[in-house]
Design an enzyme around this catalytic site. Structure first.
Site, PDB file in Angstrom:
ATOM      1  N   ARG A   1      -7.174  -0.855   0.764  1.00 23.30           N
ATOM      2  CA  ARG A   1      -7.611  -2.122   0.150  1.00 23.30           C
ATOM      3  C   ARG A   1      -8.076  -1.916  -1.284  1.00 23.30           C
ATOM      4  O   ARG A   1      -7.986  -2.824  -2.103  1.00 23.30           O
ATOM      5  CB  ARG A   1      -8.698  -2.760   1.014  1.00 23.30           C
ATOM      6  CG  ARG A   1      -9.969  -1.957   1.117  1.00 23.30           C
ATOM      7  CD  ARG A   1     -10.810  -2.312   2.327  1.00 23.30           C
ATOM      8  NE  ARG A   1     -10.218  -1.785   3.555  1.00 23.30           N
ATOM      9  CZ  ARG A   1     -10.745  -1.948   4.765  1.00 23.30           C
ATOM     10  NH1 ARG A   1     -11.879  -2.623   4.903  1.00 23.30           N
ATOM     11  NH2 ARG A   1     -10.161  -1.457   5.828  1.00 23.30           N
TER      12      ARG A   1
ATOM     13  N   ASP B   1     -12.252   6.320   3.620  1.00 22.65           N
ATOM     14  CA  ASP B   1     -11.047   6.139   4.439  1.00 22.65           C
ATOM     15  C   ASP B   1     -10.646   4.674   4.521  1.00 22.65           C
ATOM     16  O   ASP B   1      -9.709   4.331   5.234  1.00 22.65           O
ATOM     17  CB  ASP B   1     -11.274   6.719   5.836  1.00 22.65           C
ATOM     18  CG  ASP B   1      -9.971   6.927   6.597  1.00 22.65           C
ATOM     19  OD1 ASP B   1      -8.922   7.060   5.933  1.00 22.65           O
ATOM     20  OD2 ASP B   1     -10.005   6.955   7.844  1.00 22.65           O
TER      21      ASP B   1
ATOM     22  N   ASP C   1       1.361   6.596   5.571  1.00 24.02           N
ATOM     23  CA  ASP C   1       0.443   5.572   5.100  1.00 24.02           C
ATOM     24  C   ASP C   1       0.968   4.835   3.874  1.00 24.02           C
ATOM     25  O   ASP C   1       0.268   3.997   3.317  1.00 24.02           O
ATOM     26  CB  ASP C   1      -0.929   6.185   4.810  1.00 24.02           C
ATOM     27  CG  ASP C   1      -2.068   5.201   5.048  1.00 24.02           C
ATOM     28  OD1 ASP C   1      -1.848   4.212   5.760  1.00 24.02           O
ATOM     29  OD2 ASP C   1      -3.167   5.434   4.521  1.00 24.02           O
TER      30      ASP C   1
ATOM     31  N   GLU D   1      -9.369   3.095   1.953  1.00 24.12           N
ATOM     32  CA  GLU D   1      -8.866   3.225   0.578  1.00 24.12           C
ATOM     33  C   GLU D   1      -7.694   2.297   0.261  1.00 24.12           C
ATOM     34  O   GLU D   1      -7.469   1.958  -0.893  1.00 24.12           O
ATOM     35  CB  GLU D   1      -8.451   4.676   0.312  1.00 24.12           C
ATOM     36  CG  GLU D   1      -7.053   5.066   0.780  1.00 24.12           C
ATOM     37  CD  GLU D   1      -6.851   4.960   2.281  1.00 24.12           C
ATOM     38  OE1 GLU D   1      -5.715   4.669   2.704  1.00 24.12           O
ATOM     39  OE2 GLU D   1      -7.808   5.171   3.046  1.00 24.12           O
TER      40      GLU D   1
ATOM     41  N   LYS E   1     -10.644  12.371   8.105  1.00 20.00           N
ATOM     42  CA  LYS E   1     -10.185  12.010   9.439  1.00 20.00           C
ATOM     43  C   LYS E   1     -10.275  13.216  10.369  1.00 20.00           C
ATOM     44  O   LYS E   1     -10.185  14.362   9.925  1.00 20.00           O
ATOM     45  CB  LYS E   1      -8.724  11.551   9.378  1.00 20.00           C
ATOM     46  CG  LYS E   1      -8.467  10.269   8.618  1.00 20.00           C
ATOM     47  CD  LYS E   1      -6.972   9.968   8.605  1.00 20.00           C
ATOM     48  CE  LYS E   1      -6.651   8.733   7.786  1.00 20.00           C
ATOM     49  NZ  LYS E   1      -7.139   7.492   8.414  1.00 20.00           N
TER      50      LYS E   1
ATOM     51  N   ASP F   1      -2.907  10.251   3.554  1.00 18.49           N
ATOM     52  CA  ASP F   1      -4.289   9.794   3.691  1.00 18.49           C
ATOM     53  C   ASP F   1      -5.069  10.746   4.584  1.00 18.49           C
ATOM     54  O   ASP F   1      -4.992  10.681   5.809  1.00 18.49           O
ATOM     55  CB  ASP F   1      -4.324   8.384   4.273  1.00 18.49           C
ATOM     56  CG  ASP F   1      -5.752   7.870   4.413  1.00 18.49           C
ATOM     57  OD1 ASP F   1      -6.637   8.412   3.725  1.00 18.49           O
ATOM     58  OD2 ASP F   1      -5.968   6.932   5.203  1.00 18.49           O
TER      59      ASP F   1
ATOM     60  N   LYS G   1       0.856  -1.192   0.000  1.00 22.78           N
ATOM     61  CA  LYS G   1       0.000   0.000   0.000  1.00 22.78           C
ATOM     62  C   LYS G   1       0.891   1.241   0.000  1.00 22.78           C
ATOM     63  O   LYS G   1       1.752   1.397   0.862  1.00 22.78           O
ATOM     64  CB  LYS G   1      -0.903  -0.009   1.231  1.00 22.78           C
ATOM     65  CG  LYS G   1      -1.711   1.270   1.452  1.00 22.78           C
ATOM     66  CD  LYS G   1      -2.483   1.182   2.770  1.00 22.78           C
ATOM     67  CE  LYS G   1      -3.177   2.488   3.111  1.00 22.78           C
ATOM     68  NZ  LYS G   1      -3.881   2.425   4.415  1.00 22.78           N
TER      69      LYS G   1
END
Length: 514
Positions: free
Chosen positions: A354, A350, A291, A352, A279, A272, A267
């Site tokens: 995956r 959020d 992230d 994201e 968030k 993010d 990833k």
């Protein structure tokens, strides 16, 4: 390293500053030409004479020789001494040696030339001991200085090791290995510590190309037009809100004669914000430049594959974009069309990571690898379950998960296995698409892994959710404050032994580690 023009960022900036200053590491029998000498003192046995103090005197100072303790004994002339706690000799192992060496690194933060003496091996293999000592000192001295105009501590320039009772050549080989593995972690730390404006997805692709040239692996970069043609709607969907294009970065280590094929999928969310599902503005939001820690760990590991003699083919897929809100951003209720045809209903922007990894996993399995390992700062649920000390692991093949666990034990990058409980899979059902990107309020680390499993096509697969150990709030042993680079050494260790045994329970020239 080549970078795209940005009027706010100097051309001289590099996302990997530690590439410019690697310490020279050697094993010697004389430590007179250094600034400081650390001497390992065990809780039992004699105190080395060179410290000039008895055990009683050391005890009066408060030094108990436990692993991680250190006592500086300065003198007017160099080198001054540092007593370093080694714990009981009978308990000495690679982990205790790494932590003891880290204590020396912490005790001498400004010394540029450092020596370390290990008076007794205590049954530890000399090569393994030298590797652990090297990792401990080098990683503990790490500081991200890429954006400081005046770094406070000078970098470590020279590390000399003396291992009593060990042959110089054997210990020297271990020190060389430790230098390479520490470099892999430092590269991952540099990338993960770099702010998002200084390291976009296209920037990371440029960095990967340059590192590939330096360390002998191939790099292929897929831009937006290619991703559209490839049908990578998961990655492109998350990217919709960004002014920066997405990138899919493919890394290949292909030694001659390799029979096994290990694929790593990471990833790479460069920042993010949560997207439309924004968030809260709290300390965790500040950390969201990290992230992309999974992608960074894979790229760091790749810098060490050739020098570590990894015999199997290793492929990496890094799915990279930022996740930010804008007038064009993807929203809740959208349905994304991924490579391979699977449709995904977006229930939370959020979740994201995956989504971007779904495309990469399909591309990975199209090559029919022996096994796939996914690495991601995927869920806060993993952090809530296990805290910051270890990562979650789980998968569809116990033999492969066991190999991940063995690599974690060997590198002291700790993991804990959770069950891949498929009764939770129904939480991901969607009324309008093949699958949704969010489960219920509980077991979030497991449901996120179940989502990924939908895209592995029955290939042996293990997953690492590294959200917890991706960063350290303060210095702890060899883990320096900031990004830890967790996973780089673990993945390297996994790849080093992968050619000798196939996943799925079968063996080819060796047994699967317990």
């Amino acid at each position: 390293m080549a970078r795209r023009p940005n009027k706010l960022i100097p051309e001289s900036f590099t996302p990997v500053p530690s590439e410019r200053a690697r310490p020279a590491v050697t094993v010697v029998d004389d430590l007179s030409d250094v600034d400081v000498v650390g001497v390992v003192v065990h809780t039992d046995g004699a105190v080395p004479d060179e410290l000039g103090l008895s055990r009683e005197a050391l005890t009066r100072t408060g030094f108990d020789a436990k692993v991680g303790s250190a006592l500086v004994l300065p003198t007017e002339e160099s080198p001054f001494r540092v007593a370093v706690g080694g714990g009981p000799l009978a308990d000495q192992g690679e982990e205790t040696l790494r932590d003891a060496a880290a204590a020396l690194g912490r005790a001498a933060p400004r010394a540029e030339h450092v020596g370390l003496r290990l008076p007794a091996l205590g049954g530890v293999d000399p090569q393994a001991a030298a590797q652990a000592l090297t990792e401990g000192v080098v990683l503990s001295r790490y500081r991200y200085a890429g954006l400081k105009s005046s770094p406070t501590d000078p970098p470590l320039a020279v590390l000399r090791l003396r291992l009593d009772g060990a042959e110089l050549a054997e210990a020297g080989a271990g020190a060389a290995t430790g230098s390479v593995t520490a470099r892999a972690t430092s590269v991952a730390r540099d990338l993960t510590n770099t702010p998002a404006a200084h390291l976009t997805a296209p920037d990371l692709a440029d960095v990967a190309v340059e590192l590939g040239r330096t360390y002998g692996f191939d790099v292929e970069v897929f831009d937006e037009a290619q991703l559209i043609a490839m049908g990578c709607g998961g990655l492109l969907g998350v990217n919709r809100g960004s002014v920066e294009e997405a990138r899919l970065i493919k890394l290949v280590h292909a030694p001659e004669g390799g029979r096994q094929h290990l694929t790593l999928v990471g990833k790479g969310i460069m920042y993010d914000s949560g997207g439309i599902s924004l968030k809260p503005s709290d300390p965790m939001h500040l950390l969201m430049k990290m992230d992309m820690g999974g992608a960074a760990a894979i790229l760091g590991a790749f810098t060490a594959l050739r020098e570590s003699g990894v015999a199997c083919r290793v492929t990496g897929f890094l799915a990279c974009t930022d996740n930010v809100p804008s007038g064009g951003a993807y929203v809740l209720g959208d349905v994304l069309h991924t490579r391979g045809g699977t449709t995904i209903e977006v229930k939370n922007t959020d979740a994201e990571g995956r989504l971007v990894m779904s495309d990469a996993l399909v591309l990975a399995t199209e090559e029919a690898p022996s096994a796939v390992v996914t690495v991601a700062t995927l869920t806060g649920a993993a952090l809530a379950a296990l805290g910051p000390a270890m990562a979650v692991t789980l998968g569809n093949d116990q033999a492969l998960v066991d190999r991940v666990r063995a690599a974690a034990d060997a590198t002291d990058e700790r993991v804990w296995q959770l069950p891949l409980e498929r009764r939770y899979r129904k939480q991901l059902d969607s009324d309008v698409a093949d699958i949704s990107n969010l489960g219920g309020p509980y077991a979030g680390a497991i449901t996120a892994a179940l989502f990924l499993e939908d895209f592995v096509d029955d290939v042996p697969w293990a997953h690492l959710d590294i959200c917890g150990p991706m960063q350290a709030e303060s210095d702890e042993a060899w883990r320096s404050k900031g990004a830890t680079g967790f996973g780089a050494r673990l993945l390297l260790e996994l790849a080093r032994g992968f050619e000798s045994a196939a996943p799925g329970g079968s063996t080819d020239g060796g047994d699967l580690p317990a």
